[in-house]
Design an enzyme around this catalytic site. Structure first.
Site, PDB file in Angstrom:
ATOM      1  N   THR A  87       0.865  -1.173   0.246  1.00  0.00           N
ATOM      2  CA  THR A  87      -0.049  -0.038  -0.071  1.00  0.00           C
ATOM      3  C   THR A  87       0.818   1.144  -0.129  1.00  0.00           C
ATOM      4  OG1 THR A  87      -1.809  -1.048   1.233  1.00  0.00           O
ATOM      5  CG2 THR A  87      -1.754   1.243   1.204  1.00  0.00           C
ATOM      6  N   THR A 165       2.179  -4.613   4.275  1.00  0.00           N
ATOM      7  CA  THR A 165       2.041  -4.679   5.612  1.00  0.00           C
ATOM      8  C   THR A 165       1.857  -6.512   6.242  1.00  0.00           C
ATOM      9  OG1 THR A 165      -0.146  -4.579   5.668  1.00  0.00           O
ATOM     10  CG2 THR A 165       0.903  -2.771   6.129  1.00  0.00           C
ATOM     11  N   ASP A 166       1.431  -6.998   5.331  1.00  0.00           N
ATOM     12  CA  ASP A 166       0.703  -8.275   5.750  1.00  0.00           C
ATOM     13  C   ASP A 166       1.722  -9.350   6.055  1.00  0.00           C
ATOM     14  OD1 ASP A 166      -2.056  -7.852   5.769  1.00  0.00           O
ATOM     15  OD2 ASP A 166      -2.191  -7.701   3.713  1.00  0.00           O
ATOM     16  N   LYS A 243       2.218  -8.356  12.819  1.00  0.00           N
ATOM     17  CA  LYS A 243       1.149  -7.501  12.628  1.00  0.00           C
ATOM     18  C   LYS A 243      -0.210  -8.026  13.494  1.00  0.00           C
ATOM     19  CE  LYS A 243      -1.935  -5.862   8.910  1.00  0.00           C
ATOM     20  NZ  LYS A 243      -2.146  -5.858   7.494  1.00  0.00           N
TER      21      LYS A 243
HETATM   22  C1  SIN Z   1      -0.595  -3.607   2.313  1.00  0.00           C
HETATM   23  O1  SIN Z   1      -1.052  -3.975   3.374  1.00  0.00           O
HETATM   24  O2  SIN Z   1       0.462  -2.960   2.262  1.00  0.00           O
HETATM   25  C2  SIN Z   1      -0.848  -4.434   1.045  1.00  0.00           C
HETATM   26  C3  SIN Z   1      -0.714  -5.755   1.039  1.00  0.00           C
HETATM   27  C4  SIN Z   1       0.787  -6.315   1.267  1.00  0.00           C
HETATM   28  O3  SIN Z   1       1.511  -6.006   0.476  1.00  0.00           O
HETATM   29  O4  SIN Z   1       0.869  -6.775   2.218  1.00  0.00           O
END
Ligand code: SIN
Length: 423
Positions: A87, A165-166, A243
């Site tokens: 993101t 993030t994931d 996370k």
């Molecule tokens: C995000 O959360 O940044 C999008 C999904 C990912 O790439 O982890």
């Protein structure tokens, strides 16, 4: 209504039987329904037969603007930047209503001018652009190589890596093992909400990441929002971070460890101990064996699952009960026979806790002792994801084949905490 001449991305006004609606037309595979993003942010699907009239308020024009990287500011200290997707490297696509990757590094600079005021971004490397769920150990190696190149540039003080993030906490853990003797800061950061949303966390995260990359802390850390406000970030050790929320800006928490620092857009306040920077080049240790698995135990799980893994893999991390138990002994589902058989044949079985916080302990109940007797390795307070990448990294070292258990229990990158902090 027939003959609506709208294209995705157009801002339109529709007249329905009882009201008028303004919104942006989104792509939709169903030709009989018009999909509209309302000003409130919600999407609605309107059967075209219900639309009495409609007109375009603003025609969509694709933004073909060319962006340029800012000129280096020689008064500022330099950092290196590795951009990998997620993101933080995406923007809203008016035509789909979703976020799409930025297409150009200079576009990144256009969205995030603030980081260029904190540090001279001497070099930007884009080893690939992908969401973190699509990453594998090959991507980790590419990130590792990019980081190594930047760390060995004598003008660069530290490196910032932007990432989805994931599965970010897997990458932060693996980089911690790749670079156990780090010379400079390696700072991973992210965004939960893309930069074109008012609530985006991207800018503060990046500014704080840049501050951390200019600091004296030679560790792999993750920097991200410390609260739901846009006020400060925490820098958390790469092996002790997870996370823990799907959407909050402060999604990442320090687990069984204090954060290393509280970071603001203009300063770093250290909270706990850290390794300091040192002179000299660094060489990443990029060994990795993909034949490792991470499995969660659930009640009733059949121990024959071990036959499958032992056939195809070299080792497994099992998230057991709170203290790290699996069913052994007494009734029906006894895991000890299969565990003993496969471990005897060289398969590595390690246990972490389903609880996330706290420590596994084989000595509280006899169940734990039986697992220990079967050869299961209890991984103290290590996070399951950290344990997974650590096992892959250790099994990647052929010379350590006989010492896998000892190496798993050796604290190599802050992944084991003897004394858990009160949080
Ligand atoms: C995000 O959360 O940044 C999008 C999904 C990912 O790439 O982890």
């Amino acid at each position: 209504m027939a003959g609506l001449n709208f294209s995705p991305g157009d801002k339109v006004r529709l007249r329905l039987a009882l009201k008028e609606l303004d919104g942006v037309v989104l792509e939709n595979a169903q030709s009989e329904v018009l999909l509209l993003k309302l000003d409130s942010g919600y999407n609605v699907g309107i059967p075209k037969e219900n639309i009495l009239a409609g007109r375009v308020l603003k025609k969509f024009v694709e933004d073909k603007k060319k962006f340029f990287l800012p000129k280096p500011d020689k008064k500022l200290k330099s950092i290196g930047l590795v951009v990998t997707g997620g993101t933080i490297a995406s923007k809203l696509d008016a035509r789909t209503g979703g976020v799409a990757p930025l297409t150009d590094v200079s576009e990144f600079a256009n969205f995030y001018p603030e980081i260029f005021k904190i540090a001279n971004v001497k070099k930007i490397v884009v080893p690939f652009m992908t969401a973190s769920e699509s990453m594998s150990s090959e991507h980790w190696l590419k990130i590792g190589n990019s980081v190594e190149e930047l760390l060995n540039d004598s003008e660069i003080e530290g490196v910032v890596v932007t990432h989805g993030t994931d599965f970010l906490h897997y990458t932060s853990a693996v980089l911690s093992f790749f670079f156990v003797n780090l010379n400079k800061p390696v700072v991973l950061t992210y965004a939960q909400r893309s930069v074109d949303r008012a609530s985006s966390d991207a800018n503060l995260n990046l500014q704080c990441a840049a501050q951390m990359a200019l600091s004296n802390c030679a560790e792999v850390v993750l920097v991200g929002h410390g609260s739901t406000n846009d006020d400060f970030c925490f820098a958390i050790r790469g092996t002790k971070v997870r996370k823990l929320h799907t959407s909050r800006r402060d999604a990442f928490k320090s687990v069984n460890d204090k954060p290393i620092a509280k970071v603001f857009s203009d300063k770093v306040e250290f909270i706990s101990g850290y390794n300091v920077k040192h002179e000299g080049k660094v060489r990443g240790d990029f060994s990795f064996n993909d034949k490792v698995a991470l499995v969660k135990f659930y009640p009733g799980q059949d121990s024959s699952i071990l036959d499958f893994y032992a056939l195809k893999y070299k080792g497994i991390i099992i998230e057991g009960s709170g203290l790290g138990h699996l069913p052994v002994g007494e009734q029906g589902n006894d895991w000890s026979l299969k565990l003993k058989k496969h471990i005897r044949n060289g398969f590595v079985v390690c246990i972490t806790s389903q609880c996330i916080f706290g420590r596994v302990d084989p000595f509280v109940y006899s169940n734990g002792r039986k697992l220990l007797d079967a050869g299961v390795v209890f991984l103290e307070d290590m996070l399951a994801e950290t344990a997974f990448v650590k096992l892959g990294w250790i099994l990647g070292h052929y010379g350590w084949k006989k010492n896998v258990k000892e190496k798993m229990l050796e604290n190599l990158a802050g992944e084991i905490n003897e004394k858990l902090p009160i949080m």
